[in-house]
Design a protein around this motif. Sequence first.
Motif, PDB file in Angstrom:
ATOM      1  N   THR A   1       2.156  -1.057  19.689  1.00 29.27           N
ATOM      2  CA  THR A   1       1.869  -0.096  18.621  1.00 29.27           C
ATOM      3  C   THR A   1       2.609  -0.519  17.360  1.00 29.27           C
ATOM      4  O   THR A   1       3.696  -1.089  17.416  1.00 29.27           O
ATOM      5  CB  THR A   1       2.307   1.328  19.013  1.00 29.27           C
ATOM      6  N   GLY A   2       2.014  -0.233  16.226  1.00 29.87           N
ATOM      7  CA  GLY A   2       2.601  -0.595  14.942  1.00 29.87           C
ATOM      8  C   GLY A   2       1.505  -0.948  13.965  1.00 29.87           C
ATOM      9  O   GLY A   2       0.381  -1.270  14.361  1.00 29.87           O
ATOM     10  N   GLU A   3       1.821  -0.884  12.688  1.00 26.15           N
ATOM     11  CA  GLU A   3       0.852  -1.195  11.641  1.00 26.15           C
ATOM     12  C   GLU A   3       1.011  -2.657  11.249  1.00 26.15           C
ATOM     13  O   GLU A   3       1.983  -3.037  10.588  1.00 26.15           O
ATOM     14  CB  GLU A   3       1.075  -0.290  10.427  1.00 26.15           C
ATOM     15  N   ILE A   4       0.054  -3.472  11.672  1.00 22.73           N
ATOM     16  CA  ILE A   4       0.134  -4.912  11.453  1.00 22.73           C
ATOM     17  C   ILE A   4      -0.572  -5.264  10.143  1.00 22.73           C
ATOM     18  O   ILE A   4      -1.732  -4.909   9.944  1.00 22.73           O
ATOM     19  CB  ILE A   4      -0.511  -5.681  12.622  1.00 22.73           C
ATOM     20  N   PRO A   5       0.109  -5.964   9.237  1.00 20.98           N
ATOM     21  CA  PRO A   5      -0.514  -6.319   7.948  1.00 20.98           C
ATOM     22  C   PRO A   5      -1.732  -7.217   8.140  1.00 20.98           C
ATOM     23  O   PRO A   5      -1.712  -8.150   8.955  1.00 20.98           O
ATOM     24  CB  PRO A   5       0.595  -7.068   7.202  1.00 20.98           C
TER      25      PRO A   5
ATOM     26  N   VAL B   1       5.710 -12.564   5.928  1.00 24.60           N
ATOM     27  CA  VAL B   1       4.660 -13.101   6.790  1.00 24.60           C
ATOM     28  C   VAL B   1       3.563 -13.781   5.973  1.00 24.60           C
ATOM     29  O   VAL B   1       2.570 -14.252   6.532  1.00 24.60           O
ATOM     30  CB  VAL B   1       4.046 -11.995   7.675  1.00 24.60           C
ATOM     31  N   SER B   2       3.726 -13.831   4.664  1.00 25.11           N
ATOM     32  CA  SER B   2       2.744 -14.501   3.808  1.00 25.11           C
ATOM     33  C   SER B   2       3.428 -14.860   2.494  1.00 25.11           C
ATOM     34  O   SER B   2       4.565 -14.444   2.233  1.00 25.11           O
ATOM     35  CB  SER B   2       1.533 -13.601   3.552  1.00 25.11           C
TER      36      SER B   2
ATOM     37  N   LYS C   1      12.807  -2.417  -3.189  1.00 25.24           N
ATOM     38  CA  LYS C   1      12.127  -1.135  -3.011  1.00 25.24           C
ATOM     39  C   LYS C   1      10.928  -1.296  -2.087  1.00 25.24           C
ATOM     40  O   LYS C   1      10.132  -2.220  -2.244  1.00 25.24           O
ATOM     41  CB  LYS C   1      11.666  -0.603  -4.377  1.00 25.24           C
ATOM     42  N   LYS C   2      10.817  -0.389  -1.126  1.00 22.95           N
ATOM     43  CA  LYS C   2       9.647  -0.376  -0.240  1.00 22.95           C
ATOM     44  C   LYS C   2       8.515   0.327  -0.965  1.00 22.95           C
ATOM     45  O   LYS C   2       8.639   1.483  -1.362  1.00 22.95           O
ATOM     46  CB  LYS C   2       9.982   0.349   1.067  1.00 22.95           C
ATOM     47  N   ILE C   3       7.391  -0.359  -1.158  1.00 16.39           N
ATOM     48  CA  ILE C   3       6.295   0.238  -1.921  1.00 16.39           C
ATOM     49  C   ILE C   3       5.124   0.648  -1.029  1.00 16.39           C
ATOM     50  O   ILE C   3       4.309   1.475  -1.420  1.00 16.39           O
ATOM     51  CB  ILE C   3       5.801  -0.728  -3.024  1.00 16.39           C
ATOM     52  N   GLU C   4       5.038   0.054   0.163  1.00 22.70           N
ATOM     53  CA  GLU C   4       4.030   0.435   1.159  1.00 22.70           C
ATOM     54  C   GLU C   4       4.604   0.089   2.520  1.00 22.70           C
ATOM     55  O   GLU C   4       5.651  -0.557   2.625  1.00 22.70           O
ATOM     56  CB  GLU C   4       2.718  -0.346   0.963  1.00 22.70           C
ATOM     57  N   THR C   5       3.883   0.493   3.589  1.00 24.54           N
ATOM     58  CA  THR C   5       4.281   0.049   4.917  1.00 24.54           C
ATOM     59  C   THR C   5       4.216  -1.474   4.964  1.00 24.54           C
ATOM     60  O   THR C   5       3.208  -2.066   4.587  1.00 24.54           O
ATOM     61  CB  THR C   5       3.337   0.633   5.987  1.00 24.54           C
TER      62      THR C   5
ATOM     63  N   VAL D   1       6.034  -8.082   4.800  1.00 23.40           N
ATOM     64  CA  VAL D   1       7.040  -8.449   5.798  1.00 23.40           C
ATOM     65  C   VAL D   1       6.520  -8.212   7.212  1.00 23.40           C
ATOM     66  O   VAL D   1       5.527  -7.507   7.433  1.00 23.40           O
ATOM     67  CB  VAL D   1       8.344  -7.652   5.579  1.00 23.40           C
ATOM     68  N   LYS D   2       7.233  -8.823   8.147  1.00 20.43           N
ATOM     69  CA  LYS D   2       6.911  -8.647   9.566  1.00 20.43           C
ATOM     70  C   LYS D   2       7.018  -7.171   9.926  1.00 20.43           C
ATOM     71  O   LYS D   2       8.008  -6.516   9.585  1.00 20.43           O
ATOM     72  CB  LYS D   2       7.889  -9.482  10.396  1.00 20.43           C
ATOM     73  N   PRO D   3       6.022  -6.635  10.632  1.00 18.62           N
ATOM     74  CA  PRO D   3       6.028  -5.201  10.924  1.00 18.62           C
ATOM     75  C   PRO D   3       6.987  -4.826  12.052  1.00 18.62           C
ATOM     76  O   PRO D   3       7.330  -5.661  12.901  1.00 18.62           O
ATOM     77  CB  PRO D   3       4.579  -4.937  11.331  1.00 18.62           C
TER      78      PRO D   3
END
Length: 451
Positions: A299-303, A89-90, A7-11, A112-114
């Motif tokens: 562009t993109g939301e990088i963790p 990614v972590s 399940k995706k819980i956040e971006t 995960v990788k964005p």
Amino acid sequence: MTLTSQKKIETNKYELIVAVGADEFAPAVDRAFRKNIHRFNVPGFRRGKAPKSVVYKMYGEGVFYEDAVNELYPKAYQQALEEAKLEPVSYPKVEITEVNAEGFTFRAEVVVKPEVEVGEYKGIKAAKEVKTVEDSEIDEELDRRRRRNARMLTVSDRPAKQGDTAVIDYEGFVDGVPFEGGKGEGHHLRLGSGQFIPGFEDQVAGHSTGEEFDVNVTFPEQYHEELKGKDATFKVKLLSIEEEQLPELDDEFAKDVSEFDTLEALKADIREKLQEQKNHQAQDAFEDALIDKVIEGLTGEIPTEMYDNKVEEMMHDYEYRLQAQGIPMEMYLQYMGQTAEAFKESFREPAERQVKIRLALEKIVELEGITVSEQEVEAEYARIAEQYKGDVEKLKSSIPAAEIKKDLAVQKAIDIVRDNAVVTGGEQEAPEKPKKRTRRTKKAAEESEEA
């Protein structure tokens, strides 16, 4: 292993629920029992010989569950990632939600990788200005070579002056008390080098061999805590004065220090090598400018975890290099007058840039369909092994082939950006290479000339 929920819980963040059944768990519990049974002291049995049922009765059925979970979890998590097609990614946040004789279930929160997008990466314009070597730079290099081949002559008919090497004994005092690290014997100090505290070397100049005198200085505010800003007096004895005698700058000098017969040929070679350095510097600056423009269009939301991990990686790499020089991190920070937090934060900006560069280039790899062959991977292993004088097979065990492939693919992406760029500014052609003579002794060269 069963991936029961994804399940995706956040971006860029997913929750995985993973179950490991009895068919895998029970054998792992048996292995944990055999590995740890010697730790249990059961009355009536020799240590390590008690049956499992008796151990369970005394210590509980779940006594070996933790070891079994720790054995199975890494593989189960990796299989779940592959099934979910996620690239973390972590490190995940993991919670064991259930464990019993039938197996265990865990919840993993995975960053995960964005997904990112890049703007234009072909046809980018950037300046490439190659500077021409100045005559003064050649003179500076010749001067360095002369100094490397200089002789040190002891002089006794005059006082020490700037540029001399003073051989001294010294001991420093603050408020009349010696301080740690403030004493030296037979120390060679080049006057004017800035090696010692400001003002020290100036006060040694003007004194003659055999003189004993005081040097009064104030420690800089940037010095370490115990001494910064304090006045100090050094008791100094000037043991001897050494003067640097430089070789004459002529054809004989060129023959002694190089493969060339004349000074002019040596100068031409120095010019060529310095120009090559400037060409490389210009190329590096050009590629950096291209990459900067590529990541401007990212562009993109990088963790934030990606930035944090890169900061830690860069900081640890720096600390490792310090340790290789025998410098503990605590000493370095004290000398620099910096806190651990400020030191860590200094890596933030370059870390963020590196993360963005990698994401942008990996996106170009995807867009261009870049692939890397097994032959290219093998060639890269061989190149790294040769560079570091290591064994190829050992290298393969420490660096996964998948990582090598990624790095080679990213390099190909850089090549695409560079090869399709529009260069502005002029480029400098390298001068004609001077003729070299075969490496031989000066004596052999002279004999050949006489013949």
